[in-house]
Scaffold this motif. Structure first.
Motif, PDB file in Angstrom:
ATOM      1  N   ASP A   1       0.868  -1.177   0.000  1.00 34.33           N
ATOM      2  CA  ASP A   1       0.000   0.000   0.000  1.00 34.33           C
ATOM      3  C   ASP A   1       0.902   1.223   0.000  1.00 34.33           C
ATOM      4  O   ASP A   1       1.856   1.283   0.758  1.00 34.33           O
TER       5      ASP A   1
ATOM      6  N   GLN B   1      -1.293 -12.835   2.049  1.00 35.40           N
ATOM      7  CA  GLN B   1      -1.816 -14.000   2.778  1.00 35.40           C
ATOM      8  C   GLN B   1      -0.771 -15.127   2.850  1.00 35.40           C
ATOM      9  O   GLN B   1      -0.583 -15.735   3.890  1.00 35.40           O
TER      10      GLN B   1
ATOM     11  N   ARG C   1     -11.319 -12.649  -7.209  1.00 37.10           N
ATOM     12  CA  ARG C   1     -10.415 -12.785  -8.370  1.00 37.10           C
ATOM     13  C   ARG C   1     -11.003 -13.752  -9.402  1.00 37.10           C
ATOM     14  O   ARG C   1     -10.913 -13.504 -10.607  1.00 37.10           O
TER      15      ARG C   1
ATOM     16  N   LYS D   1       1.549   2.036  -7.204  1.00 43.34           N
ATOM     17  CA  LYS D   1       1.231   1.165  -8.336  1.00 43.34           C
ATOM     18  C   LYS D   1      -0.059   1.566  -9.058  1.00 43.34           C
ATOM     19  O   LYS D   1      -0.144   1.402 -10.274  1.00 43.34           O
TER      20      LYS D   1
ATOM     21  N   ARG E   1     -15.125  -7.414  -1.401  1.00 47.58           N
ATOM     22  CA  ARG E   1     -14.162  -6.396  -0.959  1.00 47.58           C
ATOM     23  C   ARG E   1     -14.634  -5.718   0.327  1.00 47.58           C
ATOM     24  O   ARG E   1     -13.867  -5.526   1.259  1.00 47.58           O
TER      25      ARG E   1
ATOM     26  N   SER F   1      -2.077 -11.827  -3.128  1.00 49.79           N
ATOM     27  CA  SER F   1      -2.443 -12.886  -2.174  1.00 49.79           C
ATOM     28  C   SER F   1      -1.218 -13.663  -1.715  1.00 49.79           C
ATOM     29  O   SER F   1      -1.142 -14.095  -0.560  1.00 49.79           O
TER      30      SER F   1
HETATM   31  P1  TYD Z   1      -6.365  -2.222  -2.521  1.00 48.02           P
HETATM   32  O1  TYD Z   1      -7.576  -1.456  -2.254  1.00 48.02           O
HETATM   33  O2  TYD Z   1      -6.087  -2.702  -3.887  1.00 48.02           O
HETATM   34  O3  TYD Z   1      -5.186  -1.400  -1.904  1.00 48.02           O
HETATM   35  P2  TYD Z   1      -4.362  -0.348  -2.635  1.00 48.02           P
HETATM   36  O4  TYD Z   1      -5.306   0.767  -2.922  1.00 48.02           O
HETATM   37  O5  TYD Z   1      -3.299  -0.080  -1.658  1.00 48.02           O
HETATM   38  O6  TYD Z   1      -3.906  -1.081  -3.867  1.00 48.02           O
HETATM   39  O7  TYD Z   1      -6.283  -3.482  -1.596  1.00 48.02           O
HETATM   40  C1  TYD Z   1      -6.682  -3.333  -0.309  1.00 48.02           C
HETATM   41  C2  TYD Z   1      -5.873  -4.165   0.620  1.00 48.02           C
HETATM   42  O8  TYD Z   1      -6.077  -5.550   0.377  1.00 48.02           O
HETATM   43  C3  TYD Z   1      -4.403  -3.922   0.522  1.00 48.02           C
HETATM   44  O9  TYD Z   1      -3.934  -3.694   1.838  1.00 48.02           O
HETATM   45  C4  TYD Z   1      -3.842  -5.205  -0.006  1.00 48.02           C
HETATM   46  C5  TYD Z   1      -4.848  -6.220   0.411  1.00 48.02           C
HETATM   47  N1  TYD Z   1      -4.923  -7.406  -0.457  1.00 48.02           N
HETATM   48  C6  TYD Z   1      -4.579  -8.656   0.065  1.00 48.02           C
HETATM   49  O10 TYD Z   1      -4.207  -8.763   1.238  1.00 48.02           O
HETATM   50  N2  TYD Z   1      -4.667  -9.751  -0.726  1.00 48.02           N
HETATM   51  C7  TYD Z   1      -5.093  -9.680  -2.010  1.00 48.02           C
HETATM   52  O11 TYD Z   1      -5.164 -10.712  -2.718  1.00 48.02           O
HETATM   53  C8  TYD Z   1      -5.455  -8.384  -2.541  1.00 48.02           C
HETATM   54  C9  TYD Z   1      -5.929  -8.235  -3.929  1.00 48.02           C
HETATM   55  C10 TYD Z   1      -5.356  -7.278  -1.717  1.00 48.02           C
END
Ligand code: TYD
Length: 197
Positions: A9, A100, A69, A13, A47, A96
């Motif tokens: 974060d 994770q 996904r 990107k 989400r 992930s």
């Molecule tokens: P996202 O909103 O895409 O965050 P950012 O705006 O920083 O890109 O994703 C939210 C959060 O979810 C981010 O902390 C990363 C986490 N995340 C996972 O832990 N696993 C995943 O597979 C994805 C897609 C996101």
């Protein structure tokens, strides 16, 4: 052409994904930009649950991201690639694996196996990984969702996870310094893309 953007974060990107989308569109290509874990109705609801919901077990978290996904691949990414569009994804399987698989400790291989099944083996041609250190990431990121509130220990683990992935998949993952000026970085990314695809 399927390109994904990854990073902690606050790595910048999303900005770079948008700049690449604009550059390819300016060349007259059809470009589809997706954001994980949203982008479909199922994905948006998942989400909400995973980012704003209650604490949950690591595998529940991994499975929910995987569900979002799966839907995104089936209804958006695969059809776009089939009609010849370029697809740019802001986060994909590597998120992930880093969050994770590595940071939550479920294991990169186990989370990869789950993800390969749900995306039916669809992996990107190229993954741009933007690296920023923990201090910079904290400064840039908000603390608006459950994962962003995890703190510096978790942030360091996510970074270490991404570095591990770059070592595991050197052909696919290009790791770049995310602290370079925005426009220079965007130019580097386009050069890398031209030489890879
Ligand atoms: P996202 O909103 O895409 O965050 P950012 O705006 O920083 O890109 O994703 C939210 C959060 O979810 C981010 O902390 C990363 C986490 N995340 C996972 O832990 N696993 C995943 O597979 C994805 C897609 C996101």
């Amino acid at each position: 052409m399927f390109v994904t953007f990854e990073g902690a974060d606050g790595s910048g990107k999303s900005t770079q994904a948008e700049l690449l989308r604009d550059a390819l569109a300016a060349e007259g290509r059809e470009v589809v930009l997706t954001r994980e874990p949203g982008g479909t109705e199922v994905g948006e609801r998942v989400r909400q649950l995973v980012l704003n919901g209650p604490e949950m077990s690591g595998w529940a978290e991994a499975a929910l991201f995987a569900a979002a996904r799966a839907e995104l691949v089936a209804t958006v990414i695969r059809p776009a690639l089939d009609r010849g569009a370029a697809v740019i994804a802001d986060r994909y399987v590597d998120s992930s694996l880093a969050y994770q698989g590595f940071a939550r400790g479920l294991g990169i291989d186990a989370v990869l196996e789950l993800n390969l099944a749900v995306v039916q083996q669809l992996m990107p041609d190229l993954t741009v990984l933007l690296l920023v250190d923990v201090d910079e990431a904290r400064r840039r990121a908000g603390a608006t969702d459950r994962l962003e509130r995890e703190g510096d220990g978790f942030r360091s683990l996510v970074n270490a996870g991404y570095l591990e992935l770059a070592k595991m998949f050197p052909e696919r993952i290009v790791a770049l310094d995310g602290t370079q000026p925005r426009d220079e970085l965007s130019e580097v990314i386009r050069e890398r893309l031209r030489s890879r695809i």
